[in-house]
Design a protein around this motif. Structure first.
Motif, short mmCIF file in Angstrom:
data_model
loop_
_atom_site.label_atom_id
_atom_site.label_comp_id
_atom_site.label_asym_id
_atom_site.label_seq_id
_atom_site.Cartn_x
_atom_site.Cartn_y
_atom_site.Cartn_z
N ASP A 181 1.15 -1.24 0.05
CA ASP A 181 -0.33 -0.02 0.00
C ASP A 181 0.60 1.39 0.24
OD1 ASP A 181 -1.54 2.29 0.30
OD2 ASP A 181 -2.65 0.88 1.73
N LYS A 183 0.34 4.89 -0.30
CA LYS A 183 -0.17 5.41 0.23
C LYS A 183 0.32 5.20 1.62
CE LYS A 183 -4.07 7.18 -2.82
NZ LYS A 183 -5.53 7.36 -2.66
N ASP A 186 4.14 5.46 2.18
CA ASP A 186 4.95 6.95 2.13
C ASP A 186 4.58 7.65 3.49
OD1 ASP A 186 5.44 6.16 -0.50
OD2 ASP A 186 3.86 8.34 -1.96
N LYS A 187 3.30 7.28 4.26
CA LYS A 187 3.49 7.90 5.36
C LYS A 187 3.85 7.35 6.22
CE LYS A 187 -1.77 9.17 4.94
NZ LYS A 187 -3.20 8.54 4.88
N ASN A 197 6.92 13.46 -1.55
CA ASN A 197 7.04 14.83 -2.53
C ASN A 197 7.74 15.47 -2.73
OD1 ASN A 197 4.51 13.79 -2.43
ND2 ASN A 197 3.93 14.87 -0.72
#
Length: 212
Positions: A181, A183, A186-187, A197
């Motif tokens: 996953d 996302k 990245d978190k 980012n």
């Protein structure tokens, strides 16, 4: 080329590996346990015609298998190692790769907060016990690079270790047949202060009729 020869560990590299390994271990990162640098009483002639004594770096590891050895490991051994990660699962992750990710990203945060560059983070330098290995290319304020050119470029190499760590995590997930996953991952990087980012790239996509 100098004295560097494929497969030969020079004394200066063995000593750097030993010292940096101990320094990094003292910061709370799980590493191999350094024991000794041993110089053998034998002569080896290098391509430069220089005669040196071969050196061994003696250390122990909790797990003899590196991440890249997955294809050659007995599956039972692999999952025995992975099950031990549950002791590290303070955040209650359901996916094993996220347990490993938390450890690896935390390790990177510790390294960079202490201005330490490992300079060789990849699937060959982590074991399935999540031990970080091989520090002969590393540098720290206590053990900086001796070459001025290396010192100048070292600053630019820190950021790429973020991507290298990301690659290792993805490889672990693939070995465990877990779907990443991105996302969530990245978190997790962001939680430890790594804003992915900042490395985003905008790509202009063209239809087939616009291809050149």
């Amino acid at each position: 080329m100098g004295d560097d020869t494929w497969g030969l560990l020079l004394r200066k590299d063995a000593e750097r590996d030993f010292l940096l390994g101990n320094e990094i271990s003292s910061l709370g990162i799980k590493t191999n346990k350094m024991e000794a640098v041993i110089e053998l009483e034998a002569d080896i002639e290098l391509p430069t015609n220089k005669i040196v004594h071969p050196v061994l770096l003696q250390y122990t590891v909790e797990c003899p298998y590196r991440i890249e050895d997955c294809a050659f490991m007995p599956q039972r051994t692999l999952w025995e190692e992975v099950m031990r990660w549950e002791r590290l699962n303070e955040r209650g992750y359901e996916m094993a790769y996220l347990i490993a990710a938390d450890v690896l990203i935390h390790n990177l945060r510790i390294l960079h907060d202490n201005n330490i560059l490992h300079n060789a983070i990849h699937i060959g330098n982590y074991t399935w016990a999540l031990e970080l290995l091989d520090f002969e290319l590393a540098c720290s304020p206590k053990h900086p690079y001796e070459n001025e050119d290396y010192q100048r470029h070292a600053v630019d190499l820190f950021e790429r270790e973020i991507i290298h760590t990301y690659v290792v995590i993805n490889y672990i997930a693939g070995c465990l047949q877990e779907v990443v996953d991105f996302k969530v991952l990245d978190k997790l990087f962001n939680r430890y202060g790594f804003d992915l980012n900042a490395y985003s790239v905008n790509i202009e996509r063209k239809g087939p009729h616009n291809l050149q």
